[in-house]
Design an enzyme around this catalytic site. Structure first.
Site, short mmCIF file in Angstrom:
data_model
loop_
_atom_site.label_atom_id
_atom_site.label_comp_id
_atom_site.label_asym_id
_atom_site.label_seq_id
_atom_site.Cartn_x
_atom_site.Cartn_y
_atom_site.Cartn_z
N SER A 1 0.86 -1.18 0.00
CA SER A 1 0.00 0.00 0.00
C SER A 1 0.90 1.23 0.00
CB SER A 1 -0.83 -0.02 1.28
OG SER A 1 -1.52 1.20 1.46
N TYR B 1 -2.12 -0.55 10.94
CA TYR B 1 -2.15 -0.95 9.52
C TYR B 1 -0.85 -0.53 8.82
CZ TYR B 1 -3.72 -1.20 4.64
OH TYR B 1 -3.83 -1.50 3.30
N1 LIG Z 1 -8.78 -0.62 -0.88
C1 LIG Z 1 -7.71 0.13 -0.72
O1 LIG Z 1 -7.78 1.38 -0.73
C2 LIG Z 1 -6.35 -0.51 -0.55
C3 LIG Z 1 -5.23 0.32 -0.73
C4 LIG Z 1 -3.96 -0.23 -0.60
C5 LIG Z 1 -3.82 -1.56 -0.30
N2 LIG Z 1 -4.91 -2.36 -0.13
C6 LIG Z 1 -4.69 -3.78 0.18
O2 LIG Z 1 -5.33 -4.58 -0.79
C7 LIG Z 1 -5.64 -5.85 -0.23
C8 LIG Z 1 -7.07 -6.22 -0.59
O3 LIG Z 1 -7.96 -5.28 -0.03
P1 LIG Z 1 -9.30 -4.78 -0.76
O4 LIG Z 1 -9.18 -3.34 -0.95
O5 LIG Z 1 -9.61 -5.64 -1.92
O6 LIG Z 1 -10.35 -4.98 0.41
P2 LIG Z 1 -11.54 -6.05 0.58
O7 LIG Z 1 -12.50 -5.91 -0.54
O8 LIG Z 1 -12.02 -5.85 1.98
O9 LIG Z 1 -10.83 -7.45 0.44
C9 LIG Z 1 -10.03 -8.02 1.44
C10 LIG Z 1 -9.96 -9.50 1.19
O10 LIG Z 1 -9.08 -10.10 2.15
C11 LIG Z 1 -9.75 -11.22 2.66
N3 LIG Z 1 -9.24 -11.64 3.97
C12 LIG Z 1 -9.20 -10.94 5.13
N4 LIG Z 1 -8.69 -11.71 6.11
C13 LIG Z 1 -8.41 -12.92 5.54
C14 LIG Z 1 -7.86 -14.14 6.02
N5 LIG Z 1 -7.53 -14.30 7.31
N6 LIG Z 1 -7.68 -15.17 5.15
C15 LIG Z 1 -8.03 -15.04 3.84
N7 LIG Z 1 -8.58 -13.91 3.33
C16 LIG Z 1 -8.76 -12.88 4.18
C17 LIG Z 1 -11.21 -10.84 2.71
O11 LIG Z 1 -12.01 -12.01 2.87
P3 LIG Z 1 -13.51 -11.99 3.49
O12 LIG Z 1 -14.42 -11.68 2.35
O13 LIG Z 1 -13.68 -13.37 4.02
O14 LIG Z 1 -13.51 -10.94 4.56
C18 LIG Z 1 -11.34 -10.17 1.35
O15 LIG Z 1 -11.45 -11.14 0.32
C19 LIG Z 1 -5.35 -5.75 1.27
O16 LIG Z 1 -4.11 -6.34 1.56
C20 LIG Z 1 -5.28 -4.23 1.51
O17 LIG Z 1 -4.45 -3.92 2.61
C21 LIG Z 1 -6.18 -1.86 -0.26
#
Ligand SMILES: NC(=O)c1ccc[n+]([C@@H]2O[C@H](COP(=O)([O-])OP(=O)(O)OC[C@H]3O[C@@H](n4cnc5c(N)ncnc54)[C@H](OP(=O)(O)O)[C@@H]3O)[C@@H](O)[C@H]2O)c1
Length: 281
Positions: free
Chosen positions: A144, A157
């Site tokens: 990130s 985080y």
């Molecule tokens: N959105 C942003 O602005 C942003 C920016 C920078 C980086 N990121 C990074 O991108 C990645 C994905 O996030 P996203 O934005 O796509 O958010 P998201 O839609 O909330 O997706 C997060 C995913 O991680 C899964 N997860 C959480 N804990 C888990 C575990 N113990 N085992 C397996 N899966 C697990 C969730 O599963 P469930 O459906 O079961 O909860 C969901 O599929 C993360 O690492 C986040 O830090 C996001």
């Protein structure tokens, strides 16, 4: 071995039930990868499964909770039994814990690291022996902008993503001699469930928290940033670019916002950058 891969590459994505992980699975499958969408709760496959069926994509599903040793071992072992190889691992699963540092309990911070850092270690260590034997592979860690700079009410985080950056950078020296590359993807604000799924520190809910006002200001500021957020498909396209590149970079930024933050960080002194960020909270 159960599956003929016919020289097709095999990719594994964690946390593919929504958002960025979901988009990466589709992007890789649409570009000829045999793709394993893994998730902790297989009841959530329906969206991906419908698209995979409609487009006749090679997407397979496995239960994988990154915080659970057995779940990780079972998923990776069964993929290796089915395909005999792993070419790409995308460590995407993660969530954000919000709360001012003083309001965080140790337990909440440990849980944050259990998913965002130890989860990556667990899955990567399960995959590396296969990549090392085949003398090829690429590990893509979804970090990130928060892996490059701190900001208020997100120390748990941010520190988990800083840890991921250090881990990836150090690991790269060790595994490159075995033909394995490492990549950090650094998205800015991406429009996914991430912000709705955030975990709020228990003490932050207390109306007497001395940080209440700062939390409210930050919430407003994030809502504003989200309006200009990037769609997850851009992150997925960047992952595809990295894993199909002959010579992938260590870091890829995704989004105009994060490009601007990093540009500022390069131009400004630490003190100037600190003063700019302090205005957020
Ligand atoms: N959105 C942003 O602005 C942003 C920016 C920078 C980086 N990121 C990074 O991108 C990645 C994905 O996030 P996203 O934005 O796509 O958010 P998201 O839609 O909330 O997706 C997060 C995913 O991680 C899964 N997860 C959480 N804990 C888990 C575990 N113990 N085992 C397996 N899966 C697990 C969730 O599963 P469930 O459906 O079961 O909860 C969901 O599929 C993360 O690492 C986040 O830090 C996001």
């Amino acid at each position: 071995m159960l599956m003929m891969t016919n020289d097709k590459k095999v990719a594994i994505v964690t946390g593919s039930s929504s958002g960025i992980g979901n988009a990466i699975v589709l992007e890789l499958a649409r570009n000829n990868f045999i793709t394993y969408g893994t998730m902790r709760n297989l009841d959530k496959i329906s969206d991906l499964k419908t698209i995979a069926d409609q487009e006749n994509l090679k997407i397979y599903f496995k239960q994988l909770d990154v915080t659970d040793d057995n779940s990780v071992k079972n998923a990776i072992n069964s993929i290796v039994e089915e395909t005999g190889r792993i070419d790409v691992l995308v460590n995407n699963a993660g969530y954000g814990l919000v709360g001012a540092f003083e309001d965080l309990s140790l337990d909440e911070v440990q849980k944050q690291f259990e998913t965002n850092v130890f989860g990556v270690i667990r899955v990567t260590q399960a995959v590396l022996p296969t990549m090392r034997k085949q003398e090829s592979g690429i590990i893509v860690n979804i970090s990130s902008g928060a892996g490059r700079f701190g900001y208020p009410t997100a120390s748990a985080y941010v520190s988990s993503k800083f840890a991921l950056e250090g881990l990836t950078e150090s690991m790269s020296y060790e595994i490159e001699p075995f033909g394995i590359r490492t990549v950090l993807i650094e998205p800015g604000v991406i429009k996914t469930n991430f912000f709705n799924s955030m975990s709020l520190a228990r003490k932050s809910k207390d109306p007497d928290s001395p940080y209440l006002q700062m939390m409210q200001v930050m919430e407003k500021s994030v809502t504003k940033m989200l309006e200009k957020g990037t769609i997850p498909q851009y992150v997925a396209k960047t992952v595809l670019e990295a894993v199909t590149s002959k010579n992938p970079k260590l870091r890829y930024l995704v989004g105009k916002d994060v490009e601007q933050w990093i540009e500022n960080k390069k131009k400004m002194s630490d003190e100037e950058f600190h003063d700019m960020m302090a205005l957020l909270g």
